[in-house]
Design an enzyme around this catalytic site. Structure first.
Site, PDB file in Angstrom:
ATOM      1  N   ASN A  12       0.848  -1.193   0.000  1.00  0.00           N
ATOM      2  CA  ASN A  12       0.000   0.000   0.000  1.00  0.00           C
ATOM      3  C   ASN A  12       0.890   1.252   0.000  1.00  0.00           C
ATOM      4  OD1 ASN A  12      -1.452   2.264   1.161  1.00  0.00           O
ATOM      5  ND2 ASN A  12      -3.092   0.826   1.629  1.00  0.00           N
ATOM      6  N   GLY A  14       0.289   4.410   0.271  1.00  0.00           N
ATOM      7  CA  GLY A  14      -0.010   5.404   1.307  1.00  0.00           C
ATOM      8  C   GLY A  14       0.637   5.043   2.632  1.00  0.00           C
ATOM      9  N   ASP A  72      -0.963  -3.845   9.658  1.00  0.00           N
ATOM     10  CA  ASP A  72      -2.328  -4.179   9.275  1.00  0.00           C
ATOM     11  C   ASP A  72      -3.237  -3.182   9.965  1.00  0.00           C
ATOM     12  OD1 ASP A  72      -3.694  -6.334   7.587  1.00  0.00           O
ATOM     13  OD2 ASP A  72      -5.028  -6.099   9.301  1.00  0.00           O
ATOM     14  N   TYR A 156      -9.654   5.781   3.604  1.00  0.00           N
ATOM     15  CA  TYR A 156     -10.865   6.402   4.145  1.00  0.00           C
ATOM     16  C   TYR A 156     -10.613   7.810   4.698  1.00  0.00           C
ATOM     17  CZ  TYR A 156     -12.721   1.650   3.891  1.00  0.00           C
ATOM     18  OH  TYR A 156     -13.134   0.415   3.451  1.00  0.00           O
ATOM     19  N   ASP A 157      -9.424   8.354   4.516  1.00  0.00           N
ATOM     20  CA  ASP A 157      -9.090   9.663   5.101  1.00  0.00           C
ATOM     21  C   ASP A 157     -10.111  10.779   4.780  1.00  0.00           C
ATOM     22  OD1 ASP A 157      -6.914   8.783   6.485  1.00  0.00           O
ATOM     23  OD2 ASP A 157      -5.428   9.485   5.039  1.00  0.00           O
TER      24      ASP A 157
HETATM   25  P1  ITT Z   1      -0.755  -4.300   2.759  1.00  0.00           P
HETATM   26  O1  ITT Z   1      -1.491  -5.490   3.337  1.00  0.00           O
HETATM   27  O2  ITT Z   1       0.117  -4.669   1.593  1.00  0.00           O
HETATM   28  O3  ITT Z   1      -0.009  -3.526   3.805  1.00  0.00           O
HETATM   29  P2  ITT Z   1      -3.441  -3.228   2.324  1.00  0.00           P
HETATM   30  O4  ITT Z   1      -3.971  -1.950   1.735  1.00  0.00           O
HETATM   31  O5  ITT Z   1      -4.056  -4.514   1.821  1.00  0.00           O
HETATM   32  O6  ITT Z   1      -1.842  -3.243   2.151  1.00  0.00           O
HETATM   33  P3  ITT Z   1      -4.604  -3.671   4.930  1.00  0.00           P
HETATM   34  O7  ITT Z   1      -5.050  -5.046   4.613  1.00  0.00           O
HETATM   35  O8  ITT Z   1      -3.996  -3.392   6.277  1.00  0.00           O
HETATM   36  O9  ITT Z   1      -3.554  -3.131   3.875  1.00  0.00           O
HETATM   37  O10 ITT Z   1      -5.853  -2.720   4.718  1.00  0.00           O
HETATM   38  C1  ITT Z   1      -5.856  -1.451   5.249  1.00  0.00           C
HETATM   39  C2  ITT Z   1      -7.000  -0.645   4.629  1.00  0.00           C
HETATM   40  O11 ITT Z   1      -7.543   0.179   5.675  1.00  0.00           O
HETATM   41  C3  ITT Z   1      -6.429   0.306   3.592  1.00  0.00           C
HETATM   42  O12 ITT Z   1      -6.523  -0.230   2.300  1.00  0.00           O
HETATM   43  C4  ITT Z   1      -7.295   1.547   3.798  1.00  0.00           C
HETATM   44  O13 ITT Z   1      -8.454   1.428   3.039  1.00  0.00           O
HETATM   45  C5  ITT Z   1      -7.635   1.506   5.287  1.00  0.00           C
HETATM   46  N1  ITT Z   1      -6.669   2.335   6.049  1.00  0.00           N
HETATM   47  C6  ITT Z   1      -5.658   1.924   6.858  1.00  0.00           C
HETATM   48  N2  ITT Z   1      -4.973   2.968   7.354  1.00  0.00           N
HETATM   49  C7  ITT Z   1      -5.546   4.065   6.842  1.00  0.00           C
HETATM   50  C8  ITT Z   1      -5.284   5.445   6.955  1.00  0.00           C
HETATM   51  O14 ITT Z   1      -4.251   5.918   7.653  1.00  0.00           O
HETATM   52  N3  ITT Z   1      -6.080   6.290   6.300  1.00  0.00           N
HETATM   53  C9  ITT Z   1      -7.112   5.841   5.553  1.00  0.00           C
HETATM   54  N4  ITT Z   1      -7.432   4.556   5.365  1.00  0.00           N
HETATM   55  C10 ITT Z   1      -6.647   3.665   6.010  1.00  0.00           C
END
Ligand code: ITT
Length: 201
Positions: A12, A14, A72, A156-157
């Site tokens: 990810n 971000g 996560d 979701y920011d």
């Molecule tokens: P990795 O597993 O490769 O790290 P991922 O995007 O699949 O990437 P997650 O399974 O942890 O990661 O999902 C986290 C989701 O939660 C992410 O895609 C966002 O939609 C949301 N999220 C997490 N932290 C956030 C933040 O700081 N601001 C906004 N949304 C966030």
């Protein structure tokens, strides 16, 4: 333990950007996933954020001699029983984008009569050569805004309104978000624990 290099196990962009910035003062050399051989896709089937962070850190750290940090994270809306929670990334189905996930969330909230209180959670796990070293969790409380506002951040920011600053997370500078976010809190705790473990805390 003393760390000089670390791999951030996330796809990810971000999260990667924020973690790099949050770790910038450690002096560690930070590497992305492209610098280690990819493991088979790590299944995020855990029931909790920490279980999934552990799975990712342990699996990826089997492929490198460097310590691996996995994140996560996700959004929990109390009136929705904690959803989207651990399925935050897949909330509108595989392949959907942030805008669709946000639209899905707002539509679901319109049909409930509970409040809009929510929290972001970030579980971090640090592992070395397939063994878990440390895990921490950070949270940040807010309210789901009626419509998206702001263009910064990710995920979701735009709908995560942070009452303390009167803005959504997508309206904050990176420094402001890092100072208050679930990820910022988790990284601070991680660094404190590491310092304690090396007898410096
Ligand atoms: P990795 O597993 O490769 O790290 P991922 O995007 O699949 O990437 P997650 O399974 O942890 O990661 O999902 C986290 C989701 O939660 C992410 O895609 C966002 O939609 C949301 N999220 C997490 N932290 C956030 C933040 O700081 N601001 C906004 N949304 C966030």
């Amino acid at each position: 333990m003393s760390i000089s290099h670390i791999v951030l196990a996330t796809r990810n962009a971000g999260k990667l950007r924020e973690l790099r910035s949050l770790l910038s003062e450690t002096g560690w050399r930070v590497h992305g996933l492209q610098e280690i051989a990819m493991p088979a896709e790590v299944e995020e089937t855990g029931a909790t954020f920490s279980e999934n962070a552990r799975r990712k850190a342990v699996a990826y750290s089997g492929r490198t001699d460097y310590p691996v940090l996995a994140d996560d994270s996700g959004l929990e809306v109390f009136a929705l029983g904690g959803r989207p929670g651990v399925v935050s990334a897949r909330y509108a189905g595989e392949g959907a984008g942030d805008a669709e996930r946000i639209a899905n969330l707002l539509a679901e909230l319109d049909q409930t009569h509970g409040g809009r209180d929510a929290r972001f959670v970030c579980a971090l796990a640090l592992a070395l050569r397939g063994h878990l070293l440390l895990e921490v969790e950070g949270e940040c409380r807010g309210v789901i805004a009626p419509e998206p506002r702001g263009r910064r951040g990710f995920g979701y920011d735009p709908v995560f309104f942070f009452p303390q600053l009167g803005k959504t997370f997508a309206e904050l500078s990176e420094e402001e978000k890092n100072a208050h976010s679930h990820r910022g809190h988790a990284v601070k705790l991680l660094l404190t624990r590491l310092a304690e473990q090396s007898g410096l805390g």
